[in-house]
Design a protein around this motif. Structure first.
Motif, PDB file in Angstrom:
ATOM      1  N   ASP A  29      50.052  53.828  33.668  1.00 35.94           N
ATOM      2  CA  ASP A  29      49.315  52.806  32.944  1.00 35.94           C
ATOM      3  C   ASP A  29      48.621  51.868  33.929  1.00 35.94           C
ATOM      4  OD1 ASP A  29      48.986  51.055  30.318  1.00 35.94           O
ATOM      5  OD2 ASP A  29      49.692  49.710  31.909  1.00 35.94           O
ATOM      6  N   ARG A  30      47.414  51.442  33.584  1.00 33.78           N
ATOM      7  CA  ARG A  30      46.606  50.630  34.508  1.00 33.78           C
ATOM      8  C   ARG A  30      47.292  49.333  34.918  1.00 33.78           C
ATOM      9  NH1 ARG A  30      40.421  48.591  33.189  1.00 33.78           N
ATOM     10  NH2 ARG A  30      40.255  47.042  34.881  1.00 33.78           N
ATOM     11  N   ASN A  31      47.756  48.564  33.953  1.00 33.24           N
ATOM     12  CA  ASN A  31      48.381  47.278  34.270  1.00 33.24           C
ATOM     13  C   ASN A  31      49.719  47.451  34.974  1.00 33.24           C
ATOM     14  OD1 ASN A  31      46.728  44.953  33.130  1.00 33.24           O
ATOM     15  ND2 ASN A  31      46.789  46.326  31.368  1.00 33.24           N
ATOM     16  N   ARG A  32      50.538  48.368  34.464  1.00 28.95           N
ATOM     17  CA  ARG A  32      51.855  48.567  35.084  1.00 28.95           C
ATOM     18  C   ARG A  32      51.711  49.147  36.485  1.00 28.95           C
ATOM     19  NH1 ARG A  32      53.019  50.611  29.838  1.00 28.95           N
ATOM     20  NH2 ARG A  32      53.139  52.749  30.618  1.00 28.95           N
ATOM     21  N   GLY A  33      50.880  50.176  36.622  1.00 28.63           N
ATOM     22  CA  GLY A  33      50.678  50.775  37.945  1.00 28.63           C
ATOM     23  C   GLY A  33      50.122  49.767  38.941  1.00 28.63           C
ATOM     24  N   GLY A  34      49.179  48.944  38.469  1.00 28.73           N
ATOM     25  CA  GLY A  34      48.640  47.911  39.344  1.00 28.73           C
ATOM     26  C   GLY A  34      49.696  46.910  39.764  1.00 28.73           C
ATOM     27  N   SER A  35      50.583  46.548  38.835  1.00 26.79           N
ATOM     28  CA  SER A  35      51.661  45.601  39.148  1.00 26.79           C
ATOM     29  C   SER A  35      52.601  46.178  40.199  1.00 26.79           C
ATOM     30  CB  SER A  35      52.448  45.265  37.878  1.00 26.79           C
ATOM     31  OG  SER A  35      51.613  44.692  36.899  1.00 26.79           O
ATOM     32  N   ILE A  39      42.580  42.880  45.995  1.00 28.67           N
ATOM     33  CA  ILE A  39      41.581  43.791  45.417  1.00 28.67           C
ATOM     34  C   ILE A  39      42.185  44.561  44.237  1.00 28.67           C
ATOM     35  CG2 ILE A  39      40.171  45.833  45.873  1.00 28.67           C
ATOM     36  CD1 ILE A  39      39.940  44.815  48.792  1.00 28.67           C
ATOM     37  N   THR A  40      43.450  44.982  44.391  1.00 31.82           N
ATOM     38  CA  THR A  40      44.138  45.701  43.319  1.00 31.82           C
ATOM     39  C   THR A  40      44.243  44.841  42.066  1.00 31.82           C
ATOM     40  OG1 THR A  40      45.451  46.934  44.948  1.00 31.82           O
ATOM     41  CG2 THR A  40      46.274  46.893  42.683  1.00 31.82           C
ATOM     42  N   ALA A  41      44.569  43.565  42.254  1.00 27.63           N
ATOM     43  CA  ALA A  41      44.679  42.654  41.104  1.00 27.63           C
ATOM     44  C   ALA A  41      43.334  42.510  40.390  1.00 27.63           C
ATOM     45  CB  ALA A  41      45.190  41.290  41.563  1.00 27.63           C
ATOM     46  N   VAL A  42      42.255  42.406  41.171  1.00 25.96           N
ATOM     47  CA  VAL A  42      40.923  42.256  40.583  1.00 25.96           C
ATOM     48  C   VAL A  42      40.533  43.504  39.793  1.00 25.96           C
ATOM     49  CG1 VAL A  42      38.472  42.027  41.124  1.00 25.96           C
ATOM     50  CG2 VAL A  42      40.141  40.614  42.334  1.00 25.96           C
ATOM     51  N   VAL A  43      40.841  44.668  40.349  1.00 29.46           N
ATOM     52  CA  VAL A  43      40.388  45.925  39.752  1.00 29.46           C
ATOM     53  C   VAL A  43      41.314  46.425  38.645  1.00 29.46           C
ATOM     54  CG1 VAL A  43      39.940  48.363  40.236  1.00 29.46           C
ATOM     55  CG2 VAL A  43      39.186  46.613  41.859  1.00 29.46           C
ATOM     56  N   ALA A  44      42.635  46.346  38.876  1.00 32.44           N
ATOM     57  CA  ALA A  44      43.583  47.025  37.988  1.00 32.44           C
ATOM     58  C   ALA A  44      44.132  46.163  36.858  1.00 32.44           C
ATOM     59  CB  ALA A  44      44.747  47.577  38.813  1.00 32.44           C
ATOM     60  N   ILE A  45      44.308  44.878  37.072  1.00 32.79           N
ATOM     61  CA  ILE A  45      44.955  44.039  36.060  1.00 32.79           C
ATOM     62  C   ILE A  45      43.929  43.594  35.020  1.00 32.79           C
ATOM     63  CG2 ILE A  45      46.311  41.971  35.629  1.00 32.79           C
ATOM     64  CD1 ILE A  45      47.749  44.147  37.253  1.00 32.79           C
ATOM     65  N   SER A  46      44.143  44.038  33.791  1.00 29.11           N
ATOM     66  CA  SER A  46      43.225  43.691  32.705  1.00 29.11           C
ATOM     67  C   SER A  46      43.937  42.970  31.564  1.00 29.11           C
ATOM     68  CB  SER A  46      42.549  44.950  32.158  1.00 29.11           C
ATOM     69  OG  SER A  46      43.529  45.859  31.663  1.00 29.11           O
ATOM     70  N   ALA A  47      45.254  42.831  31.646  1.00 31.05           N
ATOM     71  CA  ALA A  47      46.036  42.221  30.573  1.00 31.05           C
ATOM     72  C   ALA A  47      45.656  40.747  30.395  1.00 31.05           C
ATOM     73  CB  ALA A  47      47.522  42.340  30.877  1.00 31.05           C
ATOM     74  N   LYS A  48      45.597  40.335  29.131  1.00 29.15           N
ATOM     75  CA  LYS A  48      45.337  38.944  28.798  1.00 29.15           C
ATOM     76  C   LYS A  48      46.657  38.250  28.442  1.00 29.15           C
ATOM     77  CE  LYS A  48      40.971  39.948  29.120  1.00 29.15           C
ATOM     78  NZ  LYS A  48      40.213  39.578  30.343  1.00 29.15           N
ATOM     79  N   MET A 102      47.356  35.634  39.689  1.00 31.35           N
ATOM     80  CA  MET A 102      47.547  36.599  40.772  1.00 31.35           C
ATOM     81  C   MET A 102      46.455  36.473  41.830  1.00 31.35           C
ATOM     82  SD  MET A 102      48.692  40.172  39.042  1.00 31.35           S
ATOM     83  CE  MET A 102      49.970  40.283  37.797  1.00 31.35           C
ATOM     84  N   ILE A 103      45.229  36.325  41.387  1.00 27.20           N
ATOM     85  CA  ILE A 103      44.107  36.238  42.336  1.00 27.20           C
ATOM     86  C   ILE A 103      44.241  35.002  43.220  1.00 27.20           C
ATOM     87  CG2 ILE A 103      41.612  35.875  42.497  1.00 27.20           C
ATOM     88  CD1 ILE A 103      41.317  37.661  40.009  1.00 27.20           C
ATOM     89  N   VAL A 104      44.533  33.867  42.597  1.00 29.51           N
ATOM     90  CA  VAL A 104      44.711  32.632  43.375  1.00 29.51           C
ATOM     91  C   VAL A 104      45.902  32.771  44.320  1.00 29.51           C
ATOM     92  CG1 VAL A 104      45.298  30.188  43.224  1.00 29.51           C
ATOM     93  CG2 VAL A 104      43.610  31.155  41.663  1.00 29.51           C
ATOM     94  N   GLY A 105      47.009  33.322  43.812  1.00 31.91           N
ATOM     95  CA  GLY A 105      48.205  33.469  44.630  1.00 31.91           C
ATOM     96  C   GLY A 105      47.991  34.368  45.838  1.00 31.91           C
ATOM     97  N   LEU A 106      47.352  35.500  45.615  1.00 34.10           N
ATOM     98  CA  LEU A 106      47.116  36.415  46.730  1.00 34.10           C
ATOM     99  C   LEU A 106      46.104  35.845  47.723  1.00 34.10           C
ATOM    100  CD1 LEU A 106      47.179  39.713  44.677  1.00 34.10           C
ATOM    101  CD2 LEU A 106      48.758  39.096  46.513  1.00 34.10           C
ATOM    102  N   ALA A 107      45.121  35.104  47.227  1.00 36.98           N
ATOM    103  CA  ALA A 107      44.172  34.442  48.131  1.00 36.98           C
ATOM    104  C   ALA A 107      44.896  33.416  49.002  1.00 36.98           C
ATOM    105  CB  ALA A 107      43.063  33.778  47.327  1.00 36.98           C
ATOM    106  N   LEU A 108      45.829  32.667  48.414  1.00 35.22           N
ATOM    107  CA  LEU A 108      46.635  31.722  49.199  1.00 35.22           C
ATOM    108  C   LEU A 108      47.473  32.464  50.238  1.00 35.22           C
ATOM    109  CD1 LEU A 108      47.994  29.123  46.594  1.00 35.22           C
ATOM    110  CD2 LEU A 108      46.617  28.631  48.635  1.00 35.22           C
TER     111      LEU A 108
END
Length: 503
Positions: free
Chosen positions: A288-294, A482-491, A358-364
């Motif tokens: 699954d996209r979200n789970r695999g990305g996580s 990059i993975t978070a940007v591309v793979a995580i789509s959950a709202k 996730m994006i903010v956290g990984l950027a930090l």
């Protein structure tokens, strides 16, 4: 109200409570809160072991003559065995009895800790650490399952898991201080030996206080899956480590053979799991996209973050001249930042959703790693190290909390346990691979620096090695970003009410 269905960490259903929230035998366990104390102590021991040894690494390396390239095996042997056997450990606990697995895990962990504490050479120390990881892979999921079956009332179970989570979060900080105290005022060997009395005392109290439970149904194990995955991961990590050894390198036949064997074994594992009747890792969970990305994010974050503790430990003690205890205190802001950040992020997650956090956290995290490349032989802790620690720790809190939820997005009820277990496995395996890879870069950078700068001091070469390792960590976190940007789509509305549980 219908009974709530539960799954163990291996994904096996556990007995559901009736509507009253009481067990099927007619009432809640009167000793359940005492049982929680016993289970929490066992969890604390496992969490402590992941951090307490880090502070002792420089002393252990000097005492046993362990090279800079091989010192990471003190940590890697543990995380590799723990992560590689975690899935099968949970399944074994379900079927032989969770209390029995809990007691076996405690006894084995105590034995392995004692063995490591008296190790006369690096080989026995590495073997003892791997044995610790193997028994931890049985102990930790057994403890998590025991909580699920002991506390059947939803409100009580939430409180019990809250205690369990607090132990997991604060245990690392306690381990850093305790490791410093034991190393400085006793011996590095006591960072392992301290587990023995704790484990024995926990066993004594567990016998009368903890109830037995076991899963019913098919008891077959995916032994081929365990062997293929474990051997593949060991070959991969060992190949990275061989590349770091002086006179070996990446093009050496031994290194290439190990990496090729790893590729064959891991590909074979995936192919086997596709057709196995009782797979160790059901591929539907990870595809699954979200789970695999996580899972990939947790693996990459584990790979990048574990390196901080190893290399900063050596920087504090060997370059800045800190004592082990002072080194432990120097890491405390990191643990504090994660604990504080997790509380803030937990409040923000339902409002803004997982991806922005996730994006903010990984950027930090990336920014903090890059900040650490500015450290020198005489850097100030307050101005050079502390800001980076805080940035990385707050960033990681913004990753761990939402990723624990996206790892369960859309998962079937019967797969919830295995989904949590895969997340934990990804983090531990990622830590193993990252330590091996970044230690290789570190050792190679030191050798190259001394060759290119004949008059350079060893300290200057070590600092250069740290810089290279931190750049490697920044790259790994950048790939996770990059993975978070591309793979995580959950709202925010897609998230389950509870996230994956850490062991």
């Amino acid at each position: 109200m219908a009974a709530e269905s539960l799954t163990s960490p291996s994904g096996t259903p556990v007995p559901a409570a009736p509507a009253s929230g009481h067990p099927a035998d007619g009432g809640p366990d009167p000793k359940r809160w005492l049982a929680l104390a016993v289970i929490a102590i066992a969890q604390l021991m496992v969490v402590l072991d992941a951090s307490i040894v880090n502070i002792a690494l420089p002393d252990a390396g000097i005492d046993l003559g362990i090279t800079q390239a091989n010192i990471q095996w003190v940590v890697t042997a543990y995380t590799l065995a723990f992560g590689g056997l975690l899935l099968i450990g949970g399944r074994i606990a379900d079927f032989i009895g969770r209390k029995r697995a809990f007691l076996i895990g405690l006894a084995g962990f105590a034995f392995a800790s004692a063995l490591g504490g008296i190790a006369p050479n690096q080989e026995l120390l590495f073997a003892a650490r791997a044995l610790q990881g193997a028994f931890a892979a049985l102990l930790a999921p057994a403890a998590l399952s025991l909580l699920a079956v002991t506390f059947t009332d939803p409100k009580e179970r939430a409180r019990a898991f809250g205690v369990f989570g607090a132990i997991s979060g604060g245990g690392a900080a306690i381990g850093l201080i305790l490791g410093g105290v034991l190393t400085e005022y006793a011996s590095w060997r006591w960072t392992l030996g301290v587990n023995v009395p704790i484990a024995i005392a926990t066993m004594v109290f567990a016998v009368p206080l903890v109830r037995e439970s076991r899963a019913t149904g098919d008891r077959r194990y995916d032994v081929p899956g365990v062997l293929l995955s474990a051997l593949g991961l060991v070959s991969l990590v060992y190949g990275f480590s061989k590349a770091a050894e002086e006179g070996v390198g990446w093009s050496d036949p031994v290194t290439l053979t190990l990496l090729a064997a790893a590729a064959v074994l891991l590909v074979s594992f995936v192919l086997y799991e596709r057709r196995a009747s009782h797979p160790l890792l059901p591929l539907r969970v990870v595809l699954d996209r979200n789970r695999g990305g996580s899972y990939l994010i947790f693996l990459l974050v584990g790979a990048g973050i574990f390196a901080i503790f190893l290399f900063l430990t050596f920087y504090f003690q060997q370059t800045l001249g800190y004592s082990p205890l002072k080194s432990g205190f120097a890491f405390l802001p990191f643990s504090g930042g994660i604990i504080m950040g997790a509380g803030i992020v937990s409040q923000l997650l339902p409002r803004i959703g997982p991806k922005p956090l996730m994006i903010v956290g990984l950027a930090l995290g990336v920014a903090g790693m890059i900040w650490l490349t500015g450290i020198g032989e005489t850097s100030s802790y307050v101005s050079e190290v502390l800001p980076a620690e805080l940035a990385i720790s707050l960033g990681m809190a913004a990753v761990f909390v939402p990723a624990s939820s996206t790892a369960l997005v859309g998962v079937g009820e019967h797969d919830a346990g295995i989904a949590s277990a895969v997340l934990n496995t990804a983090q531990q395996v990622g830590g193993s691979l990252g330590l091996a890879l970044l230690s290789t870069f570190y050792a190679s950078a030191i050798t190259g620096y001394l060759t290119d700068n004949p008059g350079a001091t060893p300290n200057a070469a070590f600092v250069h090695g740290y810089h290279v390792a931190f750049i490697g960590g920044a790259v790994l976190l950048g790939i996770a970003l990059i993975t978070a940007v591309v793979a995580i789509s959950a709202k925010k509305d897609d998230l389950p009410t509870e996230g994956a549980l850490a062991v």
